[in-house]
Write an enzyme that holds these catalytic residues in place. Structure first.
Site, mmCIF file in Angstrom:
data_model
loop_
_atom_site.group_PDB
_atom_site.id
_atom_site.type_symbol
_atom_site.label_atom_id
_atom_site.label_comp_id
_atom_site.label_asym_id
_atom_site.label_seq_id
_atom_site.Cartn_x
_atom_site.Cartn_y
_atom_site.Cartn_z
ATOM 1 N N LEU A 74 10.403 -20.748 -4.333
ATOM 2 C CA LEU A 74 9.533 -19.903 -3.746
ATOM 3 C C LEU A 74 8.111 -19.904 -4.478
ATOM 4 O O LEU A 74 8.193 -19.896 -5.616
ATOM 5 C CB LEU A 74 9.937 -18.601 -3.777
ATOM 6 C CG LEU A 74 9.023 -17.372 -3.541
ATOM 7 C CD1 LEU A 74 8.839 -17.289 -1.970
ATOM 8 C CD2 LEU A 74 9.500 -16.062 -3.919
ATOM 9 N N HIS B 69 2.027 3.295 -9.073
ATOM 10 C CA HIS B 69 1.920 1.854 -9.550
ATOM 11 C C HIS B 69 2.946 1.283 -10.264
ATOM 12 O O HIS B 69 3.719 0.304 -9.932
ATOM 13 C CB HIS B 69 0.680 1.425 -9.918
ATOM 14 C CG HIS B 69 -0.629 2.015 -9.342
ATOM 15 N ND1 HIS B 69 -0.688 1.788 -7.609
ATOM 16 C CD2 HIS B 69 -1.485 2.687 -9.431
ATOM 17 C CE1 HIS B 69 -1.723 2.195 -7.628
ATOM 18 N NE2 HIS B 69 -2.271 2.940 -8.493
ATOM 19 N N ARG C 51 -0.111 7.730 -2.692
ATOM 20 C CA ARG C 51 0.219 8.909 -2.072
ATOM 21 C C ARG C 51 1.758 9.009 -2.373
ATOM 22 O O ARG C 51 2.092 10.277 -2.526
ATOM 23 C CB ARG C 51 0.139 8.631 -0.489
ATOM 24 C CG ARG C 51 -1.259 8.789 0.026
ATOM 25 C CD ARG C 51 -1.572 8.143 1.374
ATOM 26 N NE ARG C 51 -1.598 6.666 1.218
ATOM 27 C CZ ARG C 51 -1.565 5.595 2.221
ATOM 28 N NH1 ARG C 51 -0.789 6.047 3.368
ATOM 29 N NH2 ARG C 51 -1.357 4.435 2.116
ATOM 30 N N TRP C 52 2.443 8.161 -2.573
ATOM 31 C CA TRP C 52 3.934 8.183 -2.889
ATOM 32 C C TRP C 52 3.838 9.082 -4.315
ATOM 33 O O TRP C 52 4.648 9.966 -4.579
ATOM 34 C CB TRP C 52 4.389 6.968 -3.425
ATOM 35 C CG TRP C 52 6.010 6.841 -3.836
ATOM 36 C CD1 TRP C 52 7.223 6.706 -2.916
ATOM 37 C CD2 TRP C 52 6.417 7.067 -5.059
ATOM 38 N NE1 TRP C 52 8.121 6.872 -3.675
ATOM 39 C CE2 TRP C 52 7.950 6.928 -4.949
ATOM 40 C CE3 TRP C 52 5.738 7.277 -6.309
ATOM 41 C CZ2 TRP C 52 8.700 7.065 -6.285
ATOM 42 C CZ3 TRP C 52 6.411 7.367 -7.631
ATOM 43 C CH2 TRP C 52 7.919 7.339 -7.501
ATOM 44 N N ASP D 217 0.591 -1.152 -0.062
ATOM 45 C CA ASP D 217 0.010 -0.120 0.059
ATOM 46 C C ASP D 217 0.883 1.261 0.137
ATOM 47 O O ASP D 217 1.939 1.342 0.354
ATOM 48 C CB ASP D 217 -0.910 0.139 1.335
ATOM 49 C CG ASP D 217 -1.936 0.962 1.174
ATOM 50 O OD1 ASP D 217 -2.299 1.407 -0.071
ATOM 51 O OD2 ASP D 217 -2.566 1.190 2.157
ATOM 52 N N GLY D 218 0.258 2.228 -0.634
ATOM 53 C CA GLY D 218 1.125 3.582 -0.415
ATOM 54 C C GLY D 218 1.380 4.176 -1.752
ATOM 55 O O GLY D 218 1.902 5.233 -1.912
HETATM 56 C C1 IPE Z 1 -5.263 -2.914 -0.626
HETATM 57 O O1 IPE Z 1 -5.122 -1.571 -0.678
HETATM 58 C C2 IPE Z 1 -5.560 -3.507 -1.829
HETATM 59 C C3 IPE Z 1 -4.145 -3.916 -2.478
HETATM 60 C C4 IPE Z 1 -2.966 -3.530 -2.021
HETATM 61 C C5 IPE Z 1 -4.270 -4.489 -3.709
HETATM 62 P P1 IPE Z 1 -6.213 -0.358 -0.722
HETATM 63 O O2 IPE Z 1 -5.239 0.963 -0.699
HETATM 64 O O3 IPE Z 1 -6.992 -0.495 -1.964
HETATM 65 O O4 IPE Z 1 -6.987 -0.869 0.453
HETATM 66 P P2 IPE Z 1 -8.012 0.219 1.377
HETATM 67 O O5 IPE Z 1 -9.106 0.755 0.498
HETATM 68 O O6 IPE Z 1 -6.989 1.447 1.902
HETATM 69 O O7 IPE Z 1 -8.426 -0.442 2.596
HETATM 70 C C1 IPE Z 2 -1.854 0.214 -3.168
HETATM 71 O O1 IPE Z 2 -1.427 1.429 -3.169
HETATM 72 C C2 IPE Z 2 -1.841 -0.208 -4.574
HETATM 73 C C3 IPE Z 2 -3.087 -1.109 -4.794
HETATM 74 C C4 IPE Z 2 -4.054 -0.682 -4.446
HETATM 75 C C5 IPE Z 2 -2.798 -2.171 -5.543
HETATM 76 P P1 IPE Z 2 -2.584 2.621 -3.141
HETATM 77 O O2 IPE Z 2 -3.108 2.861 -4.784
HETATM 78 O O3 IPE Z 2 -3.904 1.962 -2.499
HETATM 79 O O4 IPE Z 2 -2.162 3.804 -2.581
HETATM 80 P P2 IPE Z 2 -2.524 4.922 -1.488
HETATM 81 O O5 IPE Z 2 -3.052 4.136 -0.396
HETATM 82 O O6 IPE Z 2 -3.751 5.617 -2.228
HETATM 83 O O7 IPE Z 2 -1.424 5.736 -1.167
HETATM 84 MG MG MG Z 3 -4.229 2.529 -0.360
#
Ligand code: IPE
Ligand code: IPE
Ligand code: MG
Length: 606
Positions: free
Chosen positions: A477, A385, A372-373, A368-369
């Site tokens: 793995l 992504h 925002r990054w 996640d992140g």
């Molecule tokens: C969870 O991340 C899904 C993946 C990493 C694929 P999200 O960013 O979509 O999750 P929520 O919405 O913050 O719970």
């Molecule tokens: C996780 O990063 C990627 C996926 C959902 C696959 P996000 O896109 O959720 O990034 P944030 O949480 O908005 O930063």
């Molecule tokens: Mg997210």
């Protein structure tokens, strides 16, 4: 007809008389309403007309063997098969089905012994025979069915695809064919009895206190029900041959699995009908079979196109007879290329030394992140992504270096469809582009996909299936990529599958325990998650592997995924190794990071 035009084009059949012959075959098997027609649709178009001809011949000779009074049947049967021999010599026939069959035999240069064996076995059955034992029954059923299967196998070999049936799997293959025969027999019980044929082995009748006359009399409902239940259970057991399916070329495995799933559906119907089978044939539920066949058609299409290509149809009349497969040809080619070792981290960092028993077996990551990054850098979210793809690659190398057995990465959740289309595209690009390939293919990584096919673009689906197949023999793995994955859907589907099994009487609800439930999950062999790690500062699991992660240690780190590398994975693992896992026991009595107690039995409360 219009729908089959592309099939005839693929099979290079354009002469109207031939098309007429093949159409007669197609209509005959379609009308019969069995599983042959839908199964043929799972095969490549170039082979379909030939399969129609072979299947239709089976139907026609069965019908001939059943028509008119018993004394006349043998004469009719002999007339049909003798005419076929002559037609084959002539290379043409007035009878449309025989014309198609002759054309198939000559085009593909098929040996006639399979057909002759099937003819002989069917003829011997005209007078009606009883099978004293299972063994005698199986010999008969193999003679008829295996001959037709052999004919199909010869067709595939002529198209350049040899079935890699190794000797150790022959028994499994026989059992699978037997299972299908038992299902056929059960479905045809009323019709066979009307013709004076009892297909159930006498030893099975005796075990249930029945005689052949009891079946014809249509009484004794309770023992008949019990016997049908017994036969269905036997067929279900023989039908389950996962090792055999693993041996098949991928496209054929798709076909075999679909036939198996349809077989299970047919068994459910048979069981539901019970003693009513003595009075009529159960119908296959259209909707439920479509639910199996539609995705199977998609998968088969992909698999024939990319994984198991066959040669185009061409007349083999003038070419040399293809060599029959030798044992060497049946064995898979030895793997020459060895997986390359993981690439070291640019900083020179080495994995921490961690005793194997303290290593988690299975780490699942919510990456996640990314968004925002990217936003922090004034970039579109999709750039996040893209950068995240690089982190993923590095983490896979780190997992290989530290000797992790299972790594699961959450790439796209069923909830992520709520994002804007361009972001969804960017997320799926992780799969669509080369990121997964490069991270996986050269190394000792077995790739698996968890998630649902529904809604995924076809090229993404194809890539996932292709990667799974290409890496299936790897032993290092296991990397499971969750794409279009949702934990609640996974649980709901497992529950639905259990409910179906219970309604069909295959499972006693009192015996449903954790092990049985887990066996109904989409990836039943995925071990429990020991460590669930989420990056990006949020502290939730977002629907990832709720069943497997029920007792997982949780680890949250603030770093946004694109800034993560393998050293963060190692940190998470080191933190895990220092924790004590009790699984509900008192801390002193449980070793740190030990496995949970097994809940195998169907004890009350589970
Ligand atoms: C969870 O991340 C899904 C993946 C990493 C694929 P999200 O960013 O979509 O999750 P929520 O919405 O913050 O719970
Ligand atoms: C996780 O990063 C990627 C996926 C959902 C696959 P996000 O896109 O959720 O990034 P944030 O949480 O908005 O930063
Ligand atoms: Mg997210």
């Amino acid at each position: 007809m219009r729908r089959s035009r592309s099939v005839y084009r693929a099979a290079a059949i354009d002469e109207p008389r031939l098309v007429e012959g093949y159409e007669a075959c197609r209509r005959a098997i379609r009308r019969a309403g069995g599983t042959e027609y839908p199964t043929a649709r799972l095969m490549p178009p170039a082979l379909r007309p030939a399969l129609w001809a072979i299947y239709a011949t089976g139907r026609v000779i069965d019908d001939v063997a059943d028509t008119g009074d018993p004394s006349g049947r043998e004469a009719l049967f002999d007339a049909w098969t003798t005419a076929f021999d002559e037609d084959l010599r002539r290379g043409d026939s007035e009878d449309p089905v025989r014309r198609a069959l002759v054309h198939t035999m000559l085009t593909w240069d098929l040996p006639t012994d399979g057909l002759s064996a099937a003819f002989a076995a069917t003829r011997a059955d005209i007078a009606g025979r009883t099978h004293p034992t299972w063994k005698a029954w199986s010999t008969y059923s193999q003679a008829v069915n295996t001959s037709f299967f052999a004919q199909g196998a010869a067709l595939l070999a002529a198209a350049g695809l040899y079935l890699p049936l190794r000797l150790r799997y022959l028994d499994a293959a026989r059992q699978w064919v037997d299972a299908l025969s038992v299902i056929d027999n059960l479905e045809d019980l009323a019709e066979d009895l009307a013709q004076g044929r009892v297909t159930v082995p006498v030893e099975v009748l005796t075990d249930h206190g029945l005689t052949a006359a009891d079946l014809t009399g249509g009484t004794h409902d309770a023992p008949v029900e019990a016997m049908i239940g017994h036969l269905a259970a036997q067929a279900r057991l023989w039908l389950a041959q996962p090792d055999l399916f693993r041996e098949l070329p991928p496209a054929l495995a798709v076909v075999a699995r679909a036939v198996t799933d349809i077989g299970r559906l047919r068994l459910e119907r048979v069981e539901r009908a019970g003693a009513q089978l003595l009075h009529g044939k159960p119908r296959l539920p259209r909707l439920a079979s479509r639910r199996i066949l539609l995705p199977a058609r998609l998968k088969a299409h992909v698999a024939w196109r990319f994984l198991t290509p066959i040669g185009p149809a061409r007349s083999r009349r003038d070419t040399a007879t293809p060599h029959p497969p030798t044992l060497a040809a049946l064995l898979p080619a030895p793997r020459t290329e060895l997986p390359t070792p993981p690439r070291p981290h640019p900083s020179g960092a080495r994995p921490p030394s961690c005793p194997t028993r303290r290593l988690p077996r299975h780490v699942a990551v919510v990456m996640d992140g990314n968004g925002r990054w990217a936003t922090d850098r004034g970039l579109p979210r999709t750039e996040g992504h893209r950068a995240g793809g690089e982190s993923m690659r590095d983490v896979v190398h780190g997992a290989l270096e530290i000797g992790l057995r299972y790594l699961t990465l959450y790439a796209f959740s069923t909830e992520n469809w709520r994002r804007r289309p361009e972001e969804i595209d960017g997320l799926l690009a992780l799969v669509r582009e080369d990121m997964v390939d490069a991270a996986v293919l050269d190394h000792d990584v077995r790739f698996r996909w968890a998630g649902s096919a529904e809604g995924l673009p076809q090229d993404v689906l194809e890539r996932l299936v292709r990667l799974e197949h290409a890496t299936r023999d790897r032993t290092g793995l296991t990397l499971t990529l969750c794409v279009n994955y949702g934990g609640r859907i996974e649980l709901t589907q497992a529950a639905a599958s259990l409910a179906r099994a219970a309604v069909a009487g295959r499972i006693d609800p009192a015996h449903i325990c954790e092990r049985v439930f887990a066996a109904h999950l989409a990836l039943p062999d995925l071990p429990d998650v020991d460590l669930l790690w989420r990056t990006g500062g949020e502290q939730r699991t977002s629907n990832l592997l709720p069943w497997h992660a029920a007792y997982a240690e949780l680890h949250f780190s603030d770093t946004r995924w694109p800034d993560v590398d393998r050293r963060d994975l190692w940190r998470a693992i080191t933190a895990y190794a220092d924790r004590g896992r009790n699984f509900g026991a008192v801390p002193d009595s449980a070793a740190p990071a030990a496995g949970p107690p097994a809940h195998d039995a169907g004890a009350p409360g589970h």
